[in-house]
Design a protein around this motif. Structure first.
Motif, mmCIF file in Angstrom:
data_model
loop_
_atom_site.group_PDB
_atom_site.id
_atom_site.type_symbol
_atom_site.label_atom_id
_atom_site.label_comp_id
_atom_site.label_asym_id
_atom_site.label_seq_id
_atom_site.Cartn_x
_atom_site.Cartn_y
_atom_site.Cartn_z
ATOM 1 N N SER A 35 0.829 -1.205 0.000
ATOM 2 C CA SER A 35 0.000 0.000 0.000
ATOM 3 C C SER A 35 0.864 1.256 0.000
ATOM 4 C CB SER A 35 -0.937 0.009 1.200
ATOM 5 O OG SER A 35 -0.243 0.353 2.371
ATOM 6 N N GLY A 36 0.304 2.321 -0.543
ATOM 7 C CA GLY A 36 1.002 3.602 -0.594
ATOM 8 C C GLY A 36 1.357 4.123 0.779
ATOM 9 N N ARG A 37 0.479 3.865 1.762
ATOM 10 C CA ARG A 37 0.758 4.326 3.130
ATOM 11 C C ARG A 37 1.982 3.637 3.694
ATOM 12 N NH1 ARG A 37 -4.843 3.828 6.225
ATOM 13 N NH2 ARG A 37 -4.618 1.762 5.366
ATOM 14 N N VAL A 38 2.103 2.345 3.452
ATOM 15 C CA VAL A 38 3.268 1.600 3.954
ATOM 16 C C VAL A 38 4.536 2.083 3.255
ATOM 17 C CG1 VAL A 38 4.343 -0.690 4.087
ATOM 18 C CG2 VAL A 38 1.907 -0.416 4.617
ATOM 19 N N LEU A 39 4.468 2.320 1.954
ATOM 20 C CA LEU A 39 5.628 2.828 1.221
ATOM 21 C C LEU A 39 6.051 4.191 1.738
ATOM 22 C CD1 LEU A 39 4.706 1.768 -2.423
ATOM 23 C CD2 LEU A 39 6.406 0.714 -0.908
ATOM 24 N N LYS A 40 5.100 5.049 2.088
ATOM 25 C CA LYS A 40 5.440 6.366 2.653
ATOM 26 C C LYS A 40 6.170 6.213 3.982
ATOM 27 C CE LYS A 40 2.446 9.796 0.704
ATOM 28 N NZ LYS A 40 3.443 10.749 0.351
ATOM 29 N N VAL A 41 5.724 5.272 4.815
ATOM 30 C CA VAL A 41 6.394 5.023 6.095
ATOM 31 C C VAL A 41 7.822 4.545 5.853
ATOM 32 C CG1 VAL A 41 6.422 3.576 8.166
ATOM 33 C CG2 VAL A 41 4.275 4.608 7.392
ATOM 34 N N PHE A 42 8.005 3.623 4.910
ATOM 35 C CA PHE A 42 9.351 3.141 4.597
ATOM 36 C C PHE A 42 10.234 4.289 4.106
ATOM 37 C CE2 PHE A 42 7.880 -1.465 3.701
ATOM 38 C CZ PHE A 42 7.927 -1.746 5.045
ATOM 39 N N ASP A 43 9.697 5.149 3.237
ATOM 40 C CA ASP A 43 10.469 6.292 2.746
ATOM 41 C C ASP A 43 10.858 7.218 3.891
ATOM 42 O OD1 ASP A 43 10.293 5.338 0.174
ATOM 43 O OD2 ASP A 43 8.659 6.683 -0.409
ATOM 44 N N TRP A 44 9.903 7.494 4.774
ATOM 45 C CA TRP A 44 10.160 8.368 5.925
ATOM 46 C C TRP A 44 11.233 7.765 6.828
ATOM 47 C CZ3 TRP A 44 9.196 7.478 11.193
ATOM 48 C CH2 TRP A 44 9.400 8.582 12.015
ATOM 49 N N LEU A 45 11.102 6.481 7.140
ATOM 50 C CA LEU A 45 12.096 5.816 7.984
ATOM 51 C C LEU A 45 13.477 5.840 7.336
ATOM 52 C CD1 LEU A 45 10.161 2.707 9.326
ATOM 53 C CD2 LEU A 45 11.076 4.590 10.675
ATOM 54 N N THR A 46 13.520 5.652 6.047
ATOM 55 C CA THR A 46 14.795 5.686 5.334
ATOM 56 C C THR A 46 15.463 7.046 5.496
ATOM 57 O OG1 THR A 46 14.024 4.079 3.727
ATOM 58 C CG2 THR A 46 15.901 5.439 3.074
ATOM 59 N N GLU A 47 14.703 8.113 5.329
ATOM 60 C CA GLU A 47 15.261 9.457 5.473
ATOM 61 C C GLU A 47 15.716 9.731 6.907
ATOM 62 O OE1 GLU A 47 16.104 11.665 3.143
ATOM 63 O OE2 GLU A 47 15.554 10.035 1.791
ATOM 64 N N VAL A 48 14.882 9.372 7.882
ATOM 65 C CA VAL A 48 15.231 9.602 9.286
ATOM 66 C C VAL A 48 16.500 8.843 9.647
ATOM 67 C CG1 VAL A 48 14.506 9.154 11.669
ATOM 68 C CG2 VAL A 48 12.892 10.150 10.031
ATOM 69 N N LEU A 49 16.566 7.585 9.256
ATOM 70 C CA LEU A 49 17.737 6.770 9.579
ATOM 71 C C LEU A 49 18.976 7.276 8.854
ATOM 72 C CD1 LEU A 49 16.089 3.255 9.580
ATOM 73 C CD2 LEU A 49 16.892 4.547 11.562
ATOM 74 N N ARG A 50 18.820 7.704 7.619
ATOM 75 C CA ARG A 50 19.965 8.229 6.870
ATOM 76 C C ARG A 50 20.516 9.471 7.561
ATOM 77 N NH1 ARG A 50 18.071 8.656 1.633
ATOM 78 N NH2 ARG A 50 18.881 6.590 1.240
ATOM 79 N N GLU A 51 19.622 10.391 7.962
ATOM 80 C CA GLU A 51 20.067 11.600 8.660
ATOM 81 C C GLU A 51 20.749 11.255 9.985
ATOM 82 O OE1 GLU A 51 16.745 14.219 9.070
ATOM 83 O OE2 GLU A 51 16.431 14.347 6.904
ATOM 84 N N MET A 52 20.151 10.327 10.723
ATOM 85 C CA MET A 52 20.725 9.940 12.006
ATOM 86 C C MET A 52 22.082 9.264 11.805
ATOM 87 S SD MET A 52 19.101 7.567 15.083
ATOM 88 C CE MET A 52 18.159 6.654 13.923
ATOM 89 N N TYR A 53 22.184 8.403 10.813
ATOM 90 C CA TYR A 53 23.422 7.692 10.551
ATOM 91 C C TYR A 53 24.511 8.665 10.093
ATOM 92 C CZ TYR A 53 26.584 4.182 8.705
ATOM 93 O OH TYR A 53 27.681 3.415 8.451
ATOM 94 N N ASP A 54 24.128 9.624 9.228
ATOM 95 C CA ASP A 54 25.110 10.600 8.736
ATOM 96 C C ASP A 54 25.636 11.460 9.890
ATOM 97 O OD1 ASP A 54 24.948 9.662 6.181
ATOM 98 O OD2 ASP A 54 23.571 11.222 5.485
#
Length: 58
Positions: A35-54
């Motif tokens: 679902s689009g909602r689940v994909l949005k959550v995955f995209d959001w988590l990816t960005e948050v984790l990338r920022e935190m990791y960087d």
């Protein structure tokens, strides 16, 4: 970063790019429709984790 072959085996993508270990992994079962909602959550988590990791890497 990896990708699954049709036989279910995980294959590393871009092996020439050095990997840094993460403290968190996200598992997403393979489905034909996500679902689009689940994909949005995955995209959001990816960005948050990338920022935190960087931030941790600097």
């Amino acid at each position: 970063m990896g990708c699954f072959q049709q036989n279910g085996k995980l294959v590393e993508l871009f092996p020439e790019i050095p990997r840094r270990p993460w403290q968190l992994y996200i598992y997403c079962p393979q489905r034909t429709v996500t679902s689009g909602r689940v994909l949005k959550v995955f995209d959001w988590l990816t960005e948050v984790l990338r920022e935190m990791y960087d931030k941790e890497a600097t």
